[in-house]
Design an enzyme around this catalytic site. Structure first.
Site, mmCIF file in Angstrom:
data_model
loop_
_atom_site.group_PDB
_atom_site.id
_atom_site.type_symbol
_atom_site.label_atom_id
_atom_site.label_comp_id
_atom_site.label_asym_id
_atom_site.label_seq_id
_atom_site.Cartn_x
_atom_site.Cartn_y
_atom_site.Cartn_z
ATOM 1 N N GLY A 153 0.800 -1.220 0.000
ATOM 2 C CA GLY A 153 0.000 0.000 0.000
ATOM 3 C C GLY A 153 0.832 1.268 0.000
ATOM 4 C CG HIS A 182 4.555 -3.943 -1.373
ATOM 5 N ND1 HIS A 182 4.074 -5.102 -0.828
ATOM 6 C CD2 HIS A 182 4.132 -3.927 -2.668
ATOM 7 C CE1 HIS A 182 3.378 -5.770 -1.744
ATOM 8 N NE2 HIS A 182 3.394 -5.079 -2.862
ATOM 9 C CD GLU A 185 5.953 -0.183 -6.707
ATOM 10 O OE1 GLU A 185 5.599 -0.543 -7.837
ATOM 11 O OE2 GLU A 185 5.256 -0.335 -5.685
ATOM 12 C CG ASP A 264 3.770 -6.215 -8.268
ATOM 13 O OD1 ASP A 264 2.909 -6.827 -7.617
ATOM 14 O OD2 ASP A 264 4.267 -5.139 -7.889
ATOM 15 C CG ASP A 265 -0.765 -5.767 -9.176
ATOM 16 O OD1 ASP A 265 -0.942 -6.717 -8.399
ATOM 17 O OD2 ASP A 265 -0.779 -4.577 -8.812
#
Length: 337
Positions: A153, A182, A185, A264-265
């Site tokens: 997030g 995470h 990034e 990733d996604d």
């Protein structure tokens, strides 16, 4: 050749669990709005299990032999979660049952497609009240396929302002639950520093902006910290320079850092792991030897139990015809010493 390289992704998402949009992230935000309408299967037990099973099928087709897939169980639930996500009406599918269903789907996929799949449960930075629940789910399903906890997030939401995440990660460390975060990034290097020093992360999701703090970067190189790198995703979200020849993973490669290549996604970006590998080969100077090195390092950095990890590493050596070659193994042992 490239198509003979065995793949080991860590940053695969069963369903996206966060908006990654960076400074150029308009398209990612639009995709996220689309996703809200796409999640019509929330509350559909059979659909959730099927998605997990078909995820394993997709990875098998890509040549993957081991994958760690992550998701937020709370974002797929419609009861026992406050607030109920996606403006859904209250139903009867709890985060606990979501994990159970995903585990079932992954196990069915493993049996059918002869690869190994494990899962990582995500805490969400904007919902610290969920984090301790995520730890409890990791404990409950530790022997049923869940191997770690993650924090995803908005990176601007730090642990000083949201101590619930710190407490959850302290409990995870106390109970021997593996930890990834995470960080770095789109957020600054200080987010990576917090992940390592406060949350005791064993791996860093992305971590690109670590390069802006050379003291921290050198420290993490010495610690053999694993970076979960996603070239295609980081371009599309605007997290990295759009020119692939400027991507931070090139520095990781040159410095012999410990990292993996991941999608990733893939649902949002309609991407595949092969595209990330081909991009690294065509635009970033990656060679077959580097693909082998990063996959062996990935296996050594997996969250599998030690015996299973050793078996995985041995499979790679055999696949690469390196049974007698201990160069990579010695390198990994030296770094982890």
């Amino acid at each position: 050749m490239y198509d003979q390289i065995t793949l080991l992704p860590f940053r695969e998402t069963l369903l996206p669990c966060t908006n990654h949009a960076g400074k150029e992230g308009k398209d990612a935000k639009n995709s996220w709005l689309f996703l809200e309408h796409f999640l019509c299967f929330i509350g559909d037990r059979e659909a959730i299990k099927r998605i997990a099973r078909e995820f394993v099928e997709d990875k098998a087709k890509e040549g993957v032999i081991y994958v760690e897939v992550r998701y937020s169980p709370h974002l797929l639930a419609n009861t026992d979660v406050e607030p109920i996500p996606w403006n859904q009406k209250e139903g009867d599918l709890s985060p606990d049952e979501v994990v159970h269903l995903v585990n079932q789907g992954l196990a069915e996929g493993e049996a059918a497609y002869k690869i190994k799949a494990r899962s990582i449960l995500c805490c969400m930075r904007h919902m610290p009240s969920w984090s301790m629940d995520v730890v409890e789910l990791c404990k409950k399903y530790k022997k049923s396929g869940v191997v770690a906890i993650d924090l995803a997030g908005d990176e601007s939401l730090n642990c000083e302002a949201f101590p619930g995440h710190r407490m959850a990660y302290e409990e995870a460390a106390r109970c021997g639950i593996h930890r990834t975060v995470h960080a770095g990034e789109v957020g600054p290097a200080s987010v990576v520093k917090e992940a390592v020093e406060v949350l005791k992360a064993e791996r860093i999701g992305h971590g690109y902006n670590t390069l802006k703090d050379q003291v921290l970067y050198k420290q993490l190189l010495e610690q053999n910290m694993h970076f979960e790198v996603c070239p295609i995703s980081s371009k599309l979200t605007g997290a990295c320079h759009p020119d692939f020849t400027e991507h931070p993973v090139i520095t990781f490669r040159k410095d012999k850092a410990n990292y993996s290549l991941n999608t990733d996604d893939p649902l949002i970006f309609n991407s595949t792991l092969h595209l990330d590998y081909i991009t690294a080969k065509d635009y970033m100077g990656f060679t077959e030897e580097e693909f082998k090195r990063l996959n062996i390092n990935s296996a050594n950095s997996s969250f599998l139990p030690e015996r299973e990890k050793k078996d995985l590493v041995n499979k790679l050596y055999e696949a690469y015809g390196m049974v007698e070659n201990t160069v990579f193994l010695n390198e990994a042992l030296i770094k982890s010493a």
